[in-house]
Design a protein around this motif. Structure first.
Motif: not given
Length: 82
Positions: A1-29
């Motif tokens: 288990m690793a703790i990731l920031n947004v940029k690392q999460a984007v990379e972990h998910l294979g760059n399928v989602f961009g940073e703005y998409t991740i922020y939007d998904m966080v905002r929407k839960g």
């Protein structure tokens, strides 16, 4: 288990989602987070993997892109052409 920031999460998910998409998904839960403090958002890599397997709406698209990309790219260095 690793703790990731947004940029690392984007990379972990294979760059399928961009940073703005991740922020939007966080905002929407729509994506699991570990901690949100002020401007800092953190993710648990294991929870992201579970979310991707079970809850992610774009799961099939992600799997298809990842399965095609991983076998050839994993563990190999790419040679740059001049």
């Amino acid at each position: 288990m690793a703790i990731l920031n947004v940029k690392q999460a984007v990379e972990h998910l294979g760059n399928v989602f961009g940073e703005y998409t991740i922020y939007d998904m966080v905002r929407k839960g729509q994506i699991p987070t570990v901690k949100i403090t002020g401007r800092r958002i953190l993710f648990n890599s294991k929870k992201l993997d579970e979310w991707l397997e079970n809850d992610c709406v774009m799961k099939e698209e992600w799997k298809q892109e990842h399965q095609e990309a991983r076998p050839s790219a994993y563990g190999k260095l790419r040679q740059l052409s001049p």
